[in-house]
Design an enzyme around this catalytic site. Structure first.
Site, PDB file in Angstrom:
ATOM      1  N   SER A  49       0.811  -1.222   0.000  1.00 44.77           N
ATOM      2  CA  SER A  49       0.000   0.000   0.000  1.00 44.77           C
ATOM      3  C   SER A  49       0.844   1.272   0.000  1.00 44.77           C
ATOM      4  CB  SER A  49      -0.911   0.012   1.228  1.00 44.77           C
ATOM      5  OG  SER A  49      -0.136   0.115   2.401  1.00 44.77           O
ATOM      6  N   THR A  71      -2.483  -6.148  -1.229  1.00 45.22           N
ATOM      7  CA  THR A  71      -3.333  -5.443  -0.265  1.00 45.22           C
ATOM      8  C   THR A  71      -4.795  -5.533  -0.703  1.00 45.22           C
ATOM      9  OG1 THR A  71      -3.085  -3.394  -1.525  1.00 45.22           O
ATOM     10  CG2 THR A  71      -1.562  -3.729   0.306  1.00 45.22           C
ATOM     11  N   ASP A 154     -24.239   0.359   4.927  1.00 44.20           N
ATOM     12  CA  ASP A 154     -23.584   0.187   3.632  1.00 44.20           C
ATOM     13  C   ASP A 154     -24.557   0.572   2.509  1.00 44.20           C
ATOM     14  OD1 ASP A 154     -22.322  -0.856   1.280  1.00 44.20           O
ATOM     15  OD2 ASP A 154     -21.129  -2.197   2.542  1.00 44.20           O
ATOM     16  N   ALA A 213      -9.719   1.582  10.937  1.00 44.22           N
ATOM     17  CA  ALA A 213      -8.650   0.731  10.392  1.00 44.22           C
ATOM     18  C   ALA A 213      -8.857   0.591   8.894  1.00 44.22           C
ATOM     19  CB  ALA A 213      -8.672  -0.640  11.062  1.00 44.22           C
ATOM     20  N   SER A 214      -9.395   1.668   8.265  1.00 44.43           N
ATOM     21  CA  SER A 214      -9.610   1.586   6.809  1.00 44.43           C
ATOM     22  C   SER A 214      -8.539   2.418   6.107  1.00 44.43           C
ATOM     23  CB  SER A 214     -11.029   2.014   6.448  1.00 44.43           C
ATOM     24  OG  SER A 214     -11.306   3.339   6.871  1.00 44.43           O
ATOM     25  N   ARG A 215      -8.814   3.698   5.880  1.00 39.51           N
ATOM     26  CA  ARG A 215      -7.792   4.614   5.375  1.00 39.51           C
ATOM     27  C   ARG A 215      -7.943   5.921   6.152  1.00 39.51           C
ATOM     28  NH1 ARG A 215      -5.544   0.802   3.844  1.00 39.51           N
ATOM     29  NH2 ARG A 215      -4.928   0.231   1.714  1.00 39.51           N
ATOM     30  N   ASP A 239      -5.647   3.265  13.378  1.00 40.43           N
ATOM     31  CA  ASP A 239      -4.553   2.478  12.792  1.00 40.43           C
ATOM     32  C   ASP A 239      -4.009   3.195  11.556  1.00 40.43           C
ATOM     33  OD1 ASP A 239      -2.912   0.107  12.408  1.00 40.43           O
ATOM     34  OD2 ASP A 239      -4.178  -0.262  10.645  1.00 40.43           O
ATOM     35  N   GLU A 244      -0.223   9.746   6.529  1.00 43.29           N
ATOM     36  CA  GLU A 244       0.852   8.807   6.847  1.00 43.29           C
ATOM     37  C   GLU A 244       1.821   8.678   5.662  1.00 43.29           C
ATOM     38  OE1 GLU A 244      -1.915   5.405   7.636  1.00 43.29           O
ATOM     39  OE2 GLU A 244      -0.696   4.332   6.174  1.00 43.29           O
ATOM     40  N   HIS A 261      -0.549   1.579  11.034  1.00 44.59           N
ATOM     41  CA  HIS A 261      -1.165   0.923   9.864  1.00 44.59           C
ATOM     42  C   HIS A 261      -0.760  -0.559   9.829  1.00 44.59           C
ATOM     43  CE1 HIS A 261      -2.488   1.409   5.369  1.00 44.59           C
ATOM     44  NE2 HIS A 261      -2.825   0.213   5.850  1.00 44.59           N
ATOM     45  N   GLY A 264      -3.932  -5.068   9.477  1.00 49.28           N
ATOM     46  CA  GLY A 264      -4.020  -6.266   8.630  1.00 49.28           C
ATOM     47  C   GLY A 264      -2.769  -7.135   8.656  1.00 49.28           C
TER      48      GLY A 264
HETATM   49  N1  LIG Z   1      -5.554  -0.929   8.221  1.00 46.95           N
HETATM   50  C1  LIG Z   1      -5.267  -1.974   7.473  1.00 46.95           C
HETATM   51  O1  LIG Z   1      -4.256  -2.628   7.686  1.00 46.95           O
HETATM   52  C2  LIG Z   1      -6.192  -2.377   6.381  1.00 46.95           C
HETATM   53  C3  LIG Z   1      -7.040  -1.479   5.782  1.00 46.95           C
HETATM   54  N2  LIG Z   1      -7.900  -1.876   4.788  1.00 46.95           N
HETATM   55  C4  LIG Z   1      -8.783  -0.873   4.185  1.00 46.95           C
HETATM   56  O2  LIG Z   1     -10.136  -1.268   4.430  1.00 46.95           O
HETATM   57  C5  LIG Z   1     -10.892  -1.057   3.254  1.00 46.95           C
HETATM   58  C6  LIG Z   1     -12.104  -1.979   3.257  1.00 46.95           C
HETATM   59  O3  LIG Z   1     -11.674  -3.323   3.111  1.00 46.95           O
HETATM   60  P1  LIG Z   1     -12.733  -4.494   2.809  1.00 46.95           P
HETATM   61  O4  LIG Z   1     -13.768  -4.521   3.854  1.00 46.95           O
HETATM   62  O5  LIG Z   1     -11.958  -5.736   2.643  1.00 46.95           O
HETATM   63  O6  LIG Z   1     -13.330  -4.010   1.443  1.00 46.95           O
HETATM   64  P2  LIG Z   1     -14.639  -4.541   0.698  1.00 46.95           P
HETATM   65  O7  LIG Z   1     -14.552  -4.034  -0.688  1.00 46.95           O
HETATM   66  O8  LIG Z   1     -14.805  -5.989   0.937  1.00 46.95           O
HETATM   67  O9  LIG Z   1     -15.821  -3.776   1.458  1.00 46.95           O
HETATM   68  C7  LIG Z   1     -15.997  -2.386   1.448  1.00 46.95           C
HETATM   69  C8  LIG Z   1     -17.467  -2.100   1.684  1.00 46.95           C
HETATM   70  O10 LIG Z   1     -17.615  -0.685   1.848  1.00 46.95           O
HETATM   71  C9  LIG Z   1     -18.861  -0.341   1.234  1.00 46.95           C
HETATM   72  N3  LIG Z   1     -18.903   1.094   0.984  1.00 46.95           N
HETATM   73  C10 LIG Z   1     -18.365   1.776  -0.046  1.00 46.95           C
HETATM   74  N4  LIG Z   1     -18.649   3.094   0.098  1.00 46.95           N
HETATM   75  C11 LIG Z   1     -19.370   3.226   1.232  1.00 46.95           C
HETATM   76  C12 LIG Z   1     -19.935   4.330   1.918  1.00 46.95           C
HETATM   77  N5  LIG Z   1     -19.840   5.582   1.456  1.00 46.95           N
HETATM   78  N6  LIG Z   1     -20.582   4.098   3.088  1.00 46.95           N
HETATM   79  C13 LIG Z   1     -20.709   2.843   3.575  1.00 46.95           C
HETATM   80  N7  LIG Z   1     -20.218   1.755   2.950  1.00 46.95           N
HETATM   81  C14 LIG Z   1     -19.539   1.947   1.804  1.00 46.95           C
HETATM   82  C15 LIG Z   1     -18.902  -1.203  -0.004  1.00 46.95           C
HETATM   83  O11 LIG Z   1     -20.227  -1.318  -0.524  1.00 46.95           O
HETATM   84  C16 LIG Z   1     -18.365  -2.517   0.526  1.00 46.95           C
HETATM   85  O12 LIG Z   1     -19.396  -3.352   0.993  1.00 46.95           O
HETATM   86  C17 LIG Z   1      -9.895  -1.322   2.115  1.00 46.95           C
HETATM   87  O13 LIG Z   1     -10.292  -0.678   0.928  1.00 46.95           O
HETATM   88  C18 LIG Z   1      -8.614  -0.771   2.676  1.00 46.95           C
HETATM   89  O14 LIG Z   1      -8.461   0.570   2.296  1.00 46.95           O
HETATM   90  C19 LIG Z   1      -7.966  -3.190   4.400  1.00 46.95           C
HETATM   91  C20 LIG Z   1      -7.145  -4.113   4.964  1.00 46.95           C
HETATM   92  C21 LIG Z   1      -6.166  -3.779   5.969  1.00 46.95           C
HETATM   93  O1  LIG Z   2      -4.633  -4.526   2.671  1.00 44.97           O
HETATM   94  C1  LIG Z   2      -4.661  -3.296   2.831  1.00 44.97           C
HETATM   95  O2  LIG Z   2      -5.404  -2.534   2.192  1.00 44.97           O
HETATM   96  C2  LIG Z   2      -3.766  -2.680   3.835  1.00 44.97           C
HETATM   97  O3  LIG Z   2      -3.927  -1.575   4.246  1.00 44.97           O
HETATM   98  C3  LIG Z   2      -2.657  -3.539   4.286  1.00 44.97           C
HETATM   99  O4  LIG Z   2      -2.918  -4.302   5.383  1.00 44.97           O
HETATM  100  C4  LIG Z   2      -1.409  -2.749   4.469  1.00 44.97           C
HETATM  101  O5  LIG Z   2      -0.403  -3.629   4.162  1.00 44.97           O
HETATM  102  P1  LIG Z   2       1.018  -3.192   3.625  1.00 44.97           P
HETATM  103  O6  LIG Z   2       0.845  -2.203   2.564  1.00 44.97           O
HETATM  104  O7  LIG Z   2       1.754  -2.660   4.775  1.00 44.97           O
HETATM  105  O8  LIG Z   2       1.594  -4.477   3.144  1.00 44.97           O
END
Ligand SMILES: NC(=O)C1=CN([C@@H]2O[C@H](COP(=O)(O)OP(=O)(O)OC[C@H]3O[C@@H](n4cnc5c(N)ncnc54)[C@H](O)[C@@H]3O)[C@@H](O)[C@H]2O)C=CC1
Ligand SMILES: O=C(O)C(=O)[C@H](O)COP(=O)(O)O
Length: 389
Positions: A49, A71, A154, A213-215, A239, A244, A261, A264
């Site tokens: 990321s 990611t 959602d 823990a999203s963005r 997170d 960042e 961050h 995940g």
């Molecule tokens: N902190 C970390 O280490 C991590 C962060 N992430 C972040 O989390 C985000 C979400 O991941 P997933 O759940 O796997 O994605 P996903 O694509 O499975 O689910 C996202 C959901 O958000 C909904 N959505 C979109 N816009 C919306 C809004 N305005 N209001 C409410 N719901 C809305 C979508 O319809 C979908 O159901 C990723 O895009 C990534 O940026 C993901 C993994 C690790």
């Molecule tokens: O999967 C995502 O989206 C994330 O935010 C990751 O967990 C962050 O992973 P790295 O970029 O540090 O590998």
């Protein structure tokens, strides 16, 4: 031979590539951005990321025809620019959703230890998940394990006819725990940039728990700082950060849980990302590599399957459950690591690079339980195993 350029900090990838030296010529890049000389050679680029892929980067990579990010999020990649060049692009949806669910569970468990009870200012034990995709579903399951009534907000899914979600923003804001799980988007009806803005923040219960823990930019960072200055009882777990690896130090001082961050970053989540990209690469480049063998290389790197925690015949209280979960993953430790650093962008990146091996809560097994608690534990265990939709 395919010329591969890859982030040097992609857990498991080197081991996978090493198994097939006859197929790959590999260059590794350190830090956030590859050099122009590296990009000039690359046919396939494997990123995380932290690497921004835009037109300027692509202009330096004339041979590039394949891009993979290990990611879930894809906001760091200009997908339109890739399409224009006909470059194949893959991400790894859901790969670390279980780990993100665990992060949410760990925050709640840490709050149980700090408050002596679950965050419940409304008296109704109600949690709101914003974004009911993979990470949101995993987080919802963990919150249910604690006894929360969980509702998923959602609007995009609601519009598609999903009756398990709602689009009532006011219900979200009145919940006891609010956890963000949306992709970062800046355009369109459902754009999530600054979804949690000053107005939303002002409506939260003073003692609510807000988790992101999203963005980073899903929450308006300056508005959050101002809200915390007014209502410091609001408990916040961040997170991810709007700028960042640059941290807002004033904000960090006011949030309860501050991490680099890493939500995940379980070993399974990280290694799974490398494996999925490799499997796709092998297919797209039509290489003669056994996919099952790739998978078994990865399995050898995963931590042991089961971690036992003895409750010593005592009742399975909320505190015992919280202690058991924290014995596998304790967000307070990650918080200490970040606060103990010099908070520079370099320190932020270094913490992510040197992140210790982390197992998932699904690997926890409670032993020495009485028969009534055994049933309760089996229910909890099912929730801990949910790793996506
Ligand atoms: N902190 C970390 O280490 C991590 C962060 N992430 C972040 O989390 C985000 C979400 O991941 P997933 O759940 O796997 O994605 P996903 O694509 O499975 O689910 C996202 C959901 O958000 C909904 N959505 C979109 N816009 C919306 C809004 N305005 N209001 C409410 N719901 C809305 C979508 O319809 C979908 O159901 C990723 O895009 C990534 O940026 C993901 C993994 C690790
Ligand atoms: O999967 C995502 O989206 C994330 O935010 C990751 O967990 C962050 O992973 P790295 O970029 O540090 O590998």
């Amino acid at each position: 031979m395919i010329s591969i350029l890859a982030d040097a900090n992609m857990t498991g990838l080197a081991e996978l590539l090493d198994c097939y030296p006859e197929h790959f010529e590999v260059q590794w890049y350190q830090g956030r951005t590859p050099t122009a000389a590296q990009l000039a050679q690359a046919e396939a680029l494997l990123i995380r990321s932290v690497t921004q892929v835009d037109s300027a980067l692509l202009a330096q990579a004339p041979r590039l025809r394949w891009l993979g990010t290990a990611t879930i999020g894809t906001d760091h990649v200009a997908a339109d620019a890739l399409r224009e060049r006909g470059i194949l692009f893959y991400s790894t949806p859901g790969v670390n959703a279980g780990a993100v669910g665990d992060y949410v569970a760990s925050v709640v468990a840490a709050e149980v230890m700090r408050r002596g009870e679950l965050p419940n200012p409304s008296g109704q034990l109600r949690a709101a998940i914003i974004g009911a995709g993979n990470t949101g579903t995993a987080a919802a399951a963990r919150l249910r394990a604690f006894g929360y009534q969980v509702e998923c907000y959602d609007p995009p899914r609601y519009q598609q006819g999903d009756s398990t979600v709602h689009r009532d923003w006011q219900r979200v804001l009145s919940a006891d725990v609010i956890s963000c799980h949306v992709p970062l988007t800046r355009a369109g009806t459902h754009a999530t940039h600054h979804l949690i803005d000053a107005e939303a923040l002002s409506q939260l219960h003073a003692n609510a728990l807000l988790i992101n823990a999203s963005r980073g930019s899903v929450v308006a960072e300056q508005a959050l700082l101002e809200q915390l200055q007014k209502t410091p009882e609001l408990t916040v777990a961040l997170d991810v950060w709007e700028y960042e690896p640059q941290l807002n130090r004033e904000l960090l001082a006011l949030v309860q849980y501050a991490t680099a961050h890493i939500a995940g970053h379980s070993v399974a989540g990280k290694v799974g990302g490398a494996l999925r990209l490799m499997q796709q690469l092998v297919r797209d480049f039509k290489l003669e590599v056994e996919l099952p063998e790739l998978a078994s290389q990865v399995a050898q790197r995963l931590p042991q399957a089961v971690y036992q925690y003895s409750v010593k015949g005592e009742k399975l209280s909320l505190q015992t459950l919280a202690s058991a979960l924290l014995s596998i993953y304790d967000v307070r430790y990650d918080d200490k690591l970040l606060r103990g650093s010099d908070l520079s962008p370099q320190a932020f990146d270094q913490l992510r690079k040197s992140y210790p091996a982390r197992a998932e809560l699904a690997s926890l097994e409670l032993i020495d339980l009485n028969s009534t608690d055994l049933q309760r534990w089996q229910q909890v265990q099912q929730f801990l195993q949910v790793a996506g939709r």
